[in-house]
Motif scaffolding. Structure first.
Motif, mmCIF file in Angstrom:
data_model
loop_
_atom_site.group_PDB
_atom_site.id
_atom_site.type_symbol
_atom_site.label_atom_id
_atom_site.label_comp_id
_atom_site.label_asym_id
_atom_site.label_seq_id
_atom_site.Cartn_x
_atom_site.Cartn_y
_atom_site.Cartn_z
ATOM 1 N N LYS B 240 0.583 -1.054 0.098
ATOM 2 C CA LYS B 240 0.250 0.125 0.273
ATOM 3 C C LYS B 240 0.416 1.247 0.153
ATOM 4 C CE LYS B 240 -4.312 -1.701 2.062
ATOM 5 N NZ LYS B 240 -4.281 -2.338 3.387
ATOM 6 N N ARG B 241 2.032 1.019 0.733
ATOM 7 C CA ARG B 241 2.369 2.505 0.361
ATOM 8 C C ARG B 241 3.726 2.442 -0.152
ATOM 9 N NH1 ARG B 241 8.346 4.013 4.119
ATOM 10 N NH2 ARG B 241 9.147 2.551 2.646
ATOM 11 N N LEU B 242 4.420 1.395 -1.233
ATOM 12 C CA LEU B 242 4.659 1.471 -2.061
ATOM 13 C C LEU B 242 3.652 2.311 -3.207
ATOM 14 C CD1 LEU B 242 7.079 0.592 -4.084
ATOM 15 C CD2 LEU B 242 5.597 -1.460 -4.566
ATOM 16 N N LYS B 243 2.988 1.849 -3.478
ATOM 17 C CA LYS B 243 1.919 1.871 -4.125
ATOM 18 C C LYS B 243 1.830 3.586 -4.243
ATOM 19 C CE LYS B 243 -0.130 -2.385 -5.900
ATOM 20 N NZ LYS B 243 -0.501 -3.608 -5.536
ATOM 21 N N LEU B 244 1.319 3.972 -3.098
ATOM 22 C CA LEU B 244 0.448 5.733 -2.409
ATOM 23 C C LEU B 244 2.278 6.265 -2.481
ATOM 24 C CD1 LEU B 244 -1.336 6.996 -1.445
ATOM 25 C CD2 LEU B 244 0.143 7.014 1.079
ATOM 26 N N PHE B 245 2.644 5.853 -2.608
ATOM 27 C CA PHE B 245 4.490 6.901 -2.573
ATOM 28 C C PHE B 245 4.802 6.745 -4.457
ATOM 29 C CE2 PHE B 245 6.862 7.171 1.372
ATOM 30 C CZ PHE B 245 5.924 6.892 1.932
ATOM 31 N N THR B 246 4.360 6.206 -5.060
ATOM 32 C CA THR B 246 4.691 6.322 -6.566
ATOM 33 C C THR B 246 3.515 6.885 -7.162
ATOM 34 O OG1 THR B 246 5.802 3.610 -5.990
ATOM 35 C CG2 THR B 246 5.899 4.786 -8.366
ATOM 36 N N ILE B 247 2.425 6.391 -6.909
ATOM 37 C CA ILE B 247 1.115 6.801 -7.332
ATOM 38 C C ILE B 247 1.914 8.733 -7.110
ATOM 39 C CG2 ILE B 247 -1.062 7.645 -7.749
ATOM 40 C CD1 ILE B 247 -1.378 4.122 -7.133
ATOM 41 N N PHE B 248 1.688 9.004 -5.875
ATOM 42 C CA PHE B 248 1.301 10.344 -5.285
ATOM 43 C C PHE B 248 2.625 10.992 -5.824
ATOM 44 C CE2 PHE B 248 0.947 13.617 -1.997
ATOM 45 C CZ PHE B 248 0.300 13.758 -2.301
ATOM 46 N N GLY B 249 4.043 10.640 -5.878
ATOM 47 C CA GLY B 249 4.804 10.979 -6.631
ATOM 48 C C GLY B 249 5.156 11.485 -7.607
ATOM 49 N N THR B 250 4.601 10.113 -8.394
ATOM 50 C CA THR B 250 4.935 10.714 -10.009
ATOM 51 C C THR B 250 3.863 12.262 -9.978
ATOM 52 O OG1 THR B 250 3.362 8.980 -10.236
ATOM 53 C CG2 THR B 250 5.256 8.179 -11.187
ATOM 54 N N SER B 251 2.414 11.629 -8.852
ATOM 55 C CA SER B 251 1.797 12.728 -10.173
ATOM 56 C C SER B 251 2.138 14.189 -9.481
ATOM 57 C CB SER B 251 0.437 12.135 -9.240
ATOM 58 O OG SER B 251 -0.243 11.529 -9.457
ATOM 59 N N LEU B 252 2.224 14.072 -8.191
ATOM 60 C CA LEU B 252 3.190 15.677 -8.084
ATOM 61 C C LEU B 252 4.303 15.741 -9.426
ATOM 62 C CD1 LEU B 252 4.255 15.913 -4.617
ATOM 63 C CD2 LEU B 252 2.845 16.588 -5.584
ATOM 64 N N ALA B 253 5.408 14.992 -9.416
ATOM 65 C CA ALA B 253 6.067 15.682 -10.349
ATOM 66 C C ALA B 253 6.058 15.745 -11.905
ATOM 67 C CB ALA B 253 7.226 14.678 -10.205
ATOM 68 N N VAL B 254 4.740 14.749 -11.896
ATOM 69 C CA VAL B 254 4.362 15.515 -13.317
ATOM 70 C C VAL B 254 3.455 16.372 -13.498
ATOM 71 C CG1 VAL B 254 3.190 13.972 -15.227
ATOM 72 C CG2 VAL B 254 5.267 12.463 -14.155
ATOM 73 N N GLY B 255 2.663 16.193 -12.523
ATOM 74 C CA GLY B 255 1.495 16.945 -12.970
ATOM 75 C C GLY B 255 2.104 18.437 -12.849
ATOM 76 N N ALA B 256 3.022 18.657 -11.872
ATOM 77 C CA ALA B 256 3.414 20.476 -12.102
ATOM 78 C C ALA B 256 4.282 20.571 -12.790
ATOM 79 C CB ALA B 256 4.952 20.286 -10.441
ATOM 80 N N SER B 257 5.421 19.490 -14.058
ATOM 81 C CA SER B 257 6.136 19.999 -15.097
ATOM 82 C C SER B 257 5.424 19.763 -15.730
ATOM 83 C CB SER B 257 7.142 18.739 -15.401
ATOM 84 O OG SER B 257 8.142 18.626 -14.449
ATOM 85 N N VAL B 258 4.213 19.418 -16.394
ATOM 86 C CA VAL B 258 3.578 19.312 -17.409
ATOM 87 C C VAL B 258 2.823 20.857 -17.059
ATOM 88 C CG1 VAL B 258 1.416 18.775 -18.986
ATOM 89 C CG2 VAL B 258 3.187 17.668 -17.779
ATOM 90 N N SER B 259 2.227 21.057 -16.268
ATOM 91 C CA SER B 259 1.393 22.192 -16.466
ATOM 92 C C SER B 259 2.345 23.581 -16.805
ATOM 93 C CB SER B 259 0.869 22.976 -14.895
ATOM 94 O OG SER B 259 1.589 21.726 -13.457
ATOM 95 N N ILE B 260 3.912 23.529 -16.162
ATOM 96 C CA ILE B 260 4.774 24.530 -16.315
ATOM 97 C C ILE B 260 5.262 24.571 -17.586
ATOM 98 C CG2 ILE B 260 7.224 25.456 -15.901
ATOM 99 C CD1 ILE B 260 6.223 24.897 -12.985
ATOM 100 N N THR B 261 5.700 23.267 -18.550
ATOM 101 C CA THR B 261 6.474 23.529 -19.495
ATOM 102 C C THR B 261 5.563 22.911 -20.656
ATOM 103 O OG1 THR B 261 7.464 21.581 -18.925
ATOM 104 C CG2 THR B 261 8.325 22.967 -18.320
ATOM 105 N N GLY B 262 4.622 22.724 -20.487
ATOM 106 C CA GLY B 262 3.446 21.129 -21.443
ATOM 107 C C GLY B 262 3.692 20.175 -21.611
#
Lengths: 256, 340
Positions: B240-262
């Motif tokens: 559960k922790r593994l999935k939470l960390f991976t999903i949350f981590g990628t969402s934060l990082a990719v979400g922020a990246s895409v909203s700044i550079t497309g």
């Protein structure tokens, strides 16, 4: 001293009761064979012991402690589990595969060395797979793969080993090799619980038998108590020939 | 030397080579452009007072571009590697499976409804919507595709999510109040490091670093997932922790990246695939080199875009897609063959 104590344990999966009121006690340093027809609940029993399925009632204790009180890492280094159909999702080398068995003992990002390396080499050696260590798992034959996966489970060096049909893919020589290896490890103190369909091999190598049928224990004890003609007829629906202690399934015998 | 020791020294060597590659790419980005600078001029530009021309070129124009390229590339490489480990599938990549387009959709919604601002907390609105979009996509994807890890399921779910996000983005463009807003959204969607400021870097950095940190914490778990969920659990991994960390981590990082550079697509697909043989196909060891490789790829691709004749008009996201789409097709065929 008991390795595994199961008290009045039931398991339901998606509303279907798979195990009903299982009570059993398995001794340390023995090979306990869990046998029974397809769908009897053998694999589920193993999964319950290692905490992979929730039990709806009862209690399971390993080495005297209920599994619910174990920290995950401690349970992982106490009970090693090899499933019936093990998955390997990337073409890693056999050595890497076996070293994954050391994960419960490693801290994050710690590399395999010293004692861990010794455990990996020993496990490879035990299953006669040292020469395969640099091969990728995906390139192995069925038998080589089964031995490499068993080495992974042995590399944990847990005091309790649960193996689900580990010899089904092996030729007779490697079947005997694996079971002799488990016999030797049991004599050294390893507690082995093995699911087996091959009654001949079970009778030859196991100390203790648990015969499951439709989620309940039908018989339990030594070979002479469990592998009786009555049990084979009533539960497996077969008639067996016996020769010098070996049991050879001979013909179907419709119950009744 | 034993095999693990060889891998360990090989891994250090790999990381070191990739680090050198990133550094070279970053320096070239600072040196080359419409005005070619010397090393001395770059150093002067980094230290000179703000009104100096060199300072303007180096600090206001090129440095943010380098830092953004570094962050976004690292995020995309790392997220690709993490997704592939989590889904046990070499085709899982934030762009392919629709996480990037949902992040873009989130950002477009924020822009479309006029929620975007540039002052203080209002500046966080677009990235926040981007991250929310990425999270929604990842959760849907995971709910549908986690049980059945087949290549086909994953790609089909990705198509569905991409199509849906694409349709809603088209709707926003369609109903866009004026042509300027429309062309703004459109250009941004294509993905680029151009015309970004240090403020954008400052906005992305915390999310990229925190998201990346969560992903790196999952290394051991991703390693164990090689043997499937059940065995991973019996190896002491908290799934559960593994999935939470991976999903949350990628969402934060990719979400922020895409909203700044497309959306800069396919980086997370190409880079881990190329690095995997060097780390013995180990999903945990793949993470750090993939981040470095992602940064190097994005910086070099951006450099190529900038130096190409007429390339000033070319968008980085278009270039990575041109390179990445055929590569995706090749990988799809290879994977299907291998998994059959």
């Amino acid at each position: 001293m008991t390795a595994i104590e199961v008290k009045n344990c039931s398991v339901s999966l998606s509303g279907c009761e798979i195990l009903r009121h299982i009570t059993m006690s398995l001794s340390r340093g023995q090979i306990s064979a869990v046998i029974g027809p397809n769908g009897a609940g053998k694999s589920t029993l193993l999964k319950a012991i290692v905490g992979l399925v929730e039990i709806s009632e009862g209690e399971i204790a390993v080495l005297g402690h209920p599994i619910s009180t174990y920290q995950p890492e401690l349970l992982a280094s106490t009970v090693s589990y090899l499933p019936q159909q093990p998955e390997v999702h990337w073409p890693i080398t056999v050595e890497r595969l076996v070293s994954l068995g050391r994960l419960p003992h490693l801290v994050a990002y710690e590399e395999i060395s010293g004692d861990h390396q010794r455990a990996v080499s020993e496990a490879l050696d035990l299953v006669d797979a040292t020469h395969l260590s640099a091969r990728t798992v995906w390139s192995l034959s069925g038998g080589e793969r089964a031995r490499a996966l068993l080495a992974r489970a042995l590399a944990v060096e847990a005091p309790v080993l649960l193996v689900d049909e580990p010899v089904a893919a092996l030729d007779p020589a490697h079947q005997l090799q694996v079971l002799e290896l488990l016999r030797k490890k049991a004599n050294e103190g390893l507690s082995v619980v093995i699911v087996l369909h091959d009654l001949t091999l079970a009778a030859r190598f196991a100390d203790h038998f648990v015969l499951l049928n439709e989620g309940e224990i039908a018989a339990m004890g030594s070979a002479s108590e469990v592998l009786t003609d009555d049990n084979l007829r009533d539960i497996y629906g077969i008639e067996a020939k016996r020769s010098e202690g070996a049991i050879i399934p001979w013909r179907l015998n419709p119950p009744g | 030397m034993s095999l693990p020791a060889r891998i360990r020294s090989g891994l250090t060597g790999l990381n070191l080579s990739l680090l050198i590659l990133v550094t070279v790419a970053g320096f070239l980005e600072l040196l080359l452009g419409p005005v070619d600078l010397t090393v001395a001029e770059v150093l002067e530009g980094l230290t000179a007072p703000a009104e100096n021309d060199l300072a303007l070129i180096v600090r206001e124009i090129r440095l943010p571009r380098v830092l953004l390229g570094l962050l976004v590339g690292a995020v995309l490489g790392l997220s690709g590697a993490a997704f592939q480990g989590l889904f046990k599938n070499p085709l899982a990549e934030p762009g392919v499976v629709g996480v990037s387009s949902c992040a873009a959709l989130g950002a477009v919604i924020a822009i479309y409804f006029g929620l975007a601002g540039s002052v203080g907390l209002a500046g966080l609105v677009v990235p926040a919507f981007g991250m929310a979009g990425a999270l929604v996509a990842t959760v849907i994807l995971f709910a549908v595709a986690s049980r059945d890890a087949s290549v086909l399921t994953l790609v089909l779910v990705g198509i569905a999510i991409n199509a849906f996000a694409g349709a809603l983005i088209s709707l926003a463009l369609n109903l866009s109040p004026n042509p300027f807003a429309m062309s703004d959204i459109l250009l941004w969607l294509l993905g680029s490091l151009a015309n970004r400021s240090m403020a954008d870097v400052a906005l992305l950095a915390p999310f990229a670093i925190f998201g990346g940190f969560l992903i790196l914490l999952s290394a051991r778990g991703l390693e164990a997932l090689t043997l499937g969920d059940q065995v991973a659990k019996t190896l002491g991994i908290d799934l559960k922790r593994l999935k939470l960390f991976t999903i949350f981590g990628t969402s934060l990082a990719v979400g922020a990246s895409v909203s700044i550079t497309g959306a800069i697509g396919f980086v997370g697909l190409i880079v881990p695939h190329m690095i995997r043989p060097f780390v013995g196909y180990s999903p945990g060891r793949l993470l750090v080199p993939s981040a470095l490789g992602g940064a190097a790829l994005v910086l070099f691709a951006d450099l190529a875009v900038r130096l190409m004749p007429g390339g000033q008009q070319l968008r980085l996201g278009v270039v990575t897609a041109l390179l990445g789409a055929p590569f995706f097709l090749y990988l799809l065929m290879a994977t299907r063959r291998m998994m059959r």
